[in-house]
Design a protein around this motif. Structure first.
Motif, PDB file in Angstrom:
ATOM      1  N   VAL A 196      20.345 -19.811 -16.950  1.00 51.80           N
ATOM      2  CA  VAL A 196      20.140 -20.283 -15.584  1.00 51.80           C
ATOM      3  C   VAL A 196      21.461 -20.285 -14.824  1.00 51.80           C
ATOM      4  O   VAL A 196      22.497 -20.705 -15.361  1.00 51.80           O
ATOM      5  N   ALA A 197      21.432 -19.812 -13.585  1.00 53.76           N
ATOM      6  CA  ALA A 197      22.628 -19.835 -12.740  1.00 53.76           C
ATOM      7  C   ALA A 197      23.180 -21.259 -12.675  1.00 53.76           C
ATOM      8  O   ALA A 197      22.432 -22.215 -12.462  1.00 53.76           O
ATOM      9  N   ASP A 198      24.480 -21.400 -12.863  1.00 58.35           N
ATOM     10  CA  ASP A 198      25.095 -22.719 -13.024  1.00 58.35           C
ATOM     11  C   ASP A 198      24.798 -23.661 -11.861  1.00 58.35           C
ATOM     12  O   ASP A 198      24.457 -24.833 -12.072  1.00 58.35           O
ATOM     13  N   ASP A 199      24.919 -23.169 -10.627  1.00 55.24           N
ATOM     14  CA  ASP A 199      24.723 -24.041  -9.469  1.00 55.24           C
ATOM     15  C   ASP A 199      23.274 -24.498  -9.348  1.00 55.24           C
ATOM     16  O   ASP A 199      23.003 -25.638  -8.962  1.00 55.24           O
ATOM     17  N   ILE A 200      22.344 -23.604  -9.677  1.00 59.89           N
ATOM     18  CA  ILE A 200      20.931 -23.974  -9.622  1.00 59.89           C
ATOM     19  C   ILE A 200      20.608 -24.973 -10.725  1.00 59.89           C
ATOM     20  O   ILE A 200      19.864 -25.941 -10.517  1.00 59.89           O
ATOM     21  N   LEU A 201      21.181 -24.755 -11.897  1.00 61.07           N
ATOM     22  CA  LEU A 201      20.968 -25.699 -12.994  1.00 61.07           C
ATOM     23  C   LEU A 201      21.499 -27.079 -12.620  1.00 61.07           C
ATOM     24  O   LEU A 201      20.852 -28.103 -12.880  1.00 61.07           O
ATOM     25  N   ASP A 202      22.655 -27.115 -11.979  1.00 59.67           N
ATOM     26  CA  ASP A 202      23.273 -28.393 -11.612  1.00 59.67           C
ATOM     27  C   ASP A 202      22.375 -29.220 -10.697  1.00 59.67           C
ATOM     28  O   ASP A 202      22.236 -30.435 -10.878  1.00 59.67           O
ATOM     29  N   ALA A 251      24.761 -23.568  -3.430  1.00 60.61           N
ATOM     30  CA  ALA A 251      24.196 -22.969  -4.637  1.00 60.61           C
ATOM     31  C   ALA A 251      23.418 -21.709  -4.311  1.00 60.61           C
ATOM     32  O   ALA A 251      23.545 -20.690  -4.984  1.00 60.61           O
ATOM     33  N   MET A 252      22.602 -21.762  -3.270  1.00 60.01           N
ATOM     34  CA  MET A 252      21.808 -20.601  -2.897  1.00 60.01           C
ATOM     35  C   MET A 252      22.693 -19.458  -2.445  1.00 60.01           C
ATOM     36  O   MET A 252      22.464 -18.300  -2.786  1.00 60.01           O
ATOM     37  N   ALA A 253      23.714 -19.763  -1.665  1.00 62.07           N
ATOM     38  CA  ALA A 253      24.606 -18.711  -1.184  1.00 62.07           C
ATOM     39  C   ALA A 253      25.312 -18.028  -2.341  1.00 62.07           C
ATOM     40  O   ALA A 253      25.417 -16.801  -2.400  1.00 62.07           O
ATOM     41  N   ALA A 254      25.794 -18.825  -3.283  1.00 61.89           N
ATOM     42  CA  ALA A 254      26.497 -18.259  -4.436  1.00 61.89           C
ATOM     43  C   ALA A 254      25.571 -17.402  -5.278  1.00 61.89           C
ATOM     44  O   ALA A 254      25.934 -16.320  -5.740  1.00 61.89           O
ATOM     45  N   LEU A 255      24.353 -17.880  -5.476  1.00 62.05           N
ATOM     46  CA  LEU A 255      23.404 -17.142  -6.292  1.00 62.05           C
ATOM     47  C   LEU A 255      23.030 -15.823  -5.649  1.00 62.05           C
ATOM     48  O   LEU A 255      22.972 -14.788  -6.303  1.00 62.05           O
ATOM     49  N   ILE A 267      13.454 -25.601 -16.883  1.00 55.95           N
ATOM     50  CA  ILE A 267      14.193 -24.342 -16.861  1.00 55.95           C
ATOM     51  C   ILE A 267      13.827 -23.637 -15.558  1.00 55.95           C
ATOM     52  O   ILE A 267      12.773 -22.999 -15.461  1.00 55.95           O
ATOM     53  N   PRO A 268      14.645 -23.748 -14.508  1.00 53.50           N
ATOM     54  CA  PRO A 268      14.326 -23.072 -13.243  1.00 53.50           C
ATOM     55  C   PRO A 268      14.303 -21.555 -13.423  1.00 53.50           C
ATOM     56  O   PRO A 268      15.164 -20.986 -14.092  1.00 53.50           O
ATOM     57  N   VAL A 269      13.308 -20.921 -12.817  1.00 51.00           N
ATOM     58  CA  VAL A 269      13.158 -19.474 -12.936  1.00 51.00           C
ATOM     59  C   VAL A 269      13.252 -18.776 -11.585  1.00 51.00           C
ATOM     60  O   VAL A 269      13.834 -17.697 -11.477  1.00 51.00           O
ATOM     61  N   GLY A 271       8.062 -11.399  -5.929  1.00 51.10           N
ATOM     62  CA  GLY A 271       8.744 -11.266  -4.648  1.00 51.10           C
ATOM     63  C   GLY A 271       9.680 -12.411  -4.338  1.00 51.10           C
ATOM     64  O   GLY A 271      10.052 -12.624  -3.187  1.00 51.10           O
ATOM     65  N   THR A 272      10.075 -13.172  -5.360  1.00 47.06           N
ATOM     66  CA  THR A 272      10.964 -14.308  -5.151  1.00 47.06           C
ATOM     67  C   THR A 272      12.307 -14.063  -5.827  1.00 47.06           C
ATOM     68  O   THR A 272      12.370 -13.454  -6.895  1.00 47.06           O
ATOM     69  N   PRO A 273      13.399 -14.549  -5.231  1.00 48.49           N
ATOM     70  CA  PRO A 273      14.702 -14.435  -5.894  1.00 48.49           C
ATOM     71  C   PRO A 273      14.731 -15.299  -7.142  1.00 48.49           C
ATOM     72  O   PRO A 273      14.066 -16.327  -7.223  1.00 48.49           O
ATOM     73  N   SER A 274      15.499 -14.873  -8.114  1.00 47.23           N
ATOM     74  CA  SER A 274      15.494 -15.534  -9.411  1.00 47.23           C
ATOM     75  C   SER A 274      16.621 -16.546  -9.546  1.00 47.23           C
ATOM     76  O   SER A 274      17.687 -16.415  -8.940  1.00 47.23           O
ATOM     77  N   ALA A 275      16.381 -17.558 -10.384  1.00 49.75           N
ATOM     78  CA  ALA A 275      17.409 -18.534 -10.740  1.00 49.75           C
ATOM     79  C   ALA A 275      18.107 -18.143 -12.033  1.00 49.75           C
ATOM     80  O   ALA A 275      18.991 -18.861 -12.499  1.00 49.75           O
ATOM     81  N   ILE A 276      17.702 -17.017 -12.606  1.00 49.14           N
ATOM     82  CA  ILE A 276      18.241 -16.568 -13.882  1.00 49.14           C
ATOM     83  C   ILE A 276      19.387 -15.582 -13.653  1.00 49.14           C
ATOM     84  O   ILE A 276      19.290 -14.671 -12.823  1.00 49.14           O
ATOM     85  N   LYS A 277      20.461 -15.766 -14.391  1.00 41.83           N
ATOM     86  CA  LYS A 277      21.637 -14.908 -14.260  1.00 41.83           C
ATOM     87  C   LYS A 277      21.290 -13.445 -14.542  1.00 41.83           C
ATOM     88  O   LYS A 277      20.510 -13.148 -15.445  1.00 41.83           O
TER      89      LYS A 277
END
Length: 439
Positions: free
Chosen positions: A144-150, A8-12, A161-163, A365-371
């Protein structure tokens, strides 16, 4: 879970790093950004309906779990209230927020909206206890990115709602590294050599915020990703009676490393909290500081001109471990018992919109979980390229701990730092695992 989160992280990050800028000037992102002014038709309709039905201002509480981010959320709330005059947000941010939230839940005083960590064992327990609203089917989940939501689902349902995502590593001062003529260490043994060279140049190698139990616990959790072959499985084997902590060469080596590294820190490490450690690192009093991406805005706020970056906490010489621990960080949840569900949803939808998520990523400074949100922090670029984009990640071990384990684990690790007694730490750890994993 480890493999799923890695994928999931790699895809995002393939998506988010596509917009990574070349700027290395953190000062440009220190101010809390203005929030987005866009509204959806659904939001407008909902607020009109609620305003018409009440004719009054609805007040909801927003409980923000993390120490960082107050400047950002203060600005965001101001913008939200300006655009939604029928809703007032009471902002709450307190020390030891996770414990406070659990206490409030136990006394049926759950905030209307709160941030949490959806992969954490305590979150799952709180969902089972009925404290979180089921958000399954809400339109804002589409962002939310699909893999992170899953991986945030519990029994196929959404309660958050992951951010944003986070990772921990070693922040380092580029100028002090250049002054001492040292490079990023590849192994823990190399890290010791770097520390020795820094000391010889009259530079304090590390600042450690060991006063705070949560930072000690976090250090031991994340460092175990590179020091233990299977940190989750090892604790489970100890709980099952298949081995003991004292019999584990890896755990003994880890304990010895925790103690030895403190020889390279400031004198009053047990009297130094996170806030002071950030200030000391930012102002050049130490060359390195172990923390997460979430510390970025406070570092920049303390010294906008600091030239710094982060490297992965290394493995031992000869180890085959080459991975990075990652986690879902900020996520929004709504109380199942809130009296104002529509107002709460409107606020969460606003906070998690792509526009505001982009501004939060730029600030935090963090990567986002939002598309659609780009990650623009070159300070972390090498870690993303070498680990996240290549899928060399694992879910942090703490996501597998029983809810009652983490707090006491931090205490016994803090005791280890104080007493330097590795044997006692191993005995304490073994007993803690037996007590918490088997209940």
């Amino acid at each position: 879970m480890k493999k799923v989160l890695s994928v999931a992280m790699a895809a995002l990050m393939v998506v988010s790093m596509a917009g990574c800028g070349s700027s290395n000037k953190p000062a440009e992102t220190t101010a809390a950004p203005a929030a987005s002014t866009e509204k959806t038709e659904e939001t407008t309709a909902a607020e009109t309906k609620e305003a018409a039905s009440t004719g009054e201002v609805t007040t909801i509480e927003f409980f923000q779990m993390k120490d960082e981010g107050t400047d950002y959320y203060t600005a965001l709330i101001k913008e939200f209230e300006a655009q939604n005059p029928d809703i007032k947000i009471e902002y709450t941010n307190v020390p030891d927020a996770e414990t406070v939230l659990m206490t409030r839940m136990a006394s049926d005083q759950v905030p209307d909206v709160f941030t949490h960590f959806p992969l954490d064992a305590s979150f799952r327990e709180q969902v089972k206890a009925g404290y979180m609203m089921d958000l399954t089917g809400e339109k804002m989940l589409d962002n939310v990115a699909d893999d992170i939501l899953d991986i945030s689902l519990i029994d196929s349902k959404s309660y958050s709602i992951p951010v944003s995502l986070n990772m921990l590593g070693v922040y380092y001062n580029k100028d002090l590294f250049d002054k001492a003529g040292v490079e990023i260490p590849a192994t823990i043994e190399d890290l010791y050599k770097v520390c020795d060279t820094l000391k010889a140049a009259d530079i304090t190698p590390f600042t450690f915020p060991d006063k705070d139990v949560w930072t000690v616990r976090q250090f031991c959790d994340r460092a175990s990703v590179t020091m233990l072959e299977d940190p989750v499985g090892l604790f489970e084997d100890i709980a099952a009676g298949e081995t003991t902590a004292a019999d584990s060469k890896e755990l003994r080596q880890m304990g010895e490393t925790i103690v030895k590294l403190r020889q390279y820190g400031q004198e009053d490490n047990l009297g130094t909290g996170q806030e002071q450690a950030i200030a000391d690192f930012a102002n050049g009093k130490a060359a390195m500081f172990f923390s997460g991406t979430f510390a970025y805005p406070e570092i920049v706020k303390s010294n906008p001109d600091l030239q710094f970056a982060m490297f992965r906490y290394p493995s031992f010489n000869g180890s085959s471990i080459d991975r990075l621990g990652v986690n879902i960080d900020t996520a929004f949840s709504i109380s199942a018992a809130t009296k104002y569900p529509e107002a709460a949803k409107r606020f969460v939808e606003y906070c998690t919109s792509p526009e505001n998520a982009q501004q939060f990523s730029d600030y935090d400074g963090t990567p986002s979980a939002i598309k659609g949100v780009n990650f623009n922090k070159t300070e972390f670029e090498s870690m993303f390229k070498d680990y996240i984009q290549t899928g060399k990640t694992m879910s942090v071990p703490s996501n597998s701990w029983p809810p009652s384990f983490g707090g006491e684990y931090g205490n016994i690790c803090q005791e280890l730092i104080d007493t330097k007694d590795v044997d006692q730490w191993l005995d304490n750890l073994n007993q803690l695992i037996m007590d918490t994993y088997n209940n």
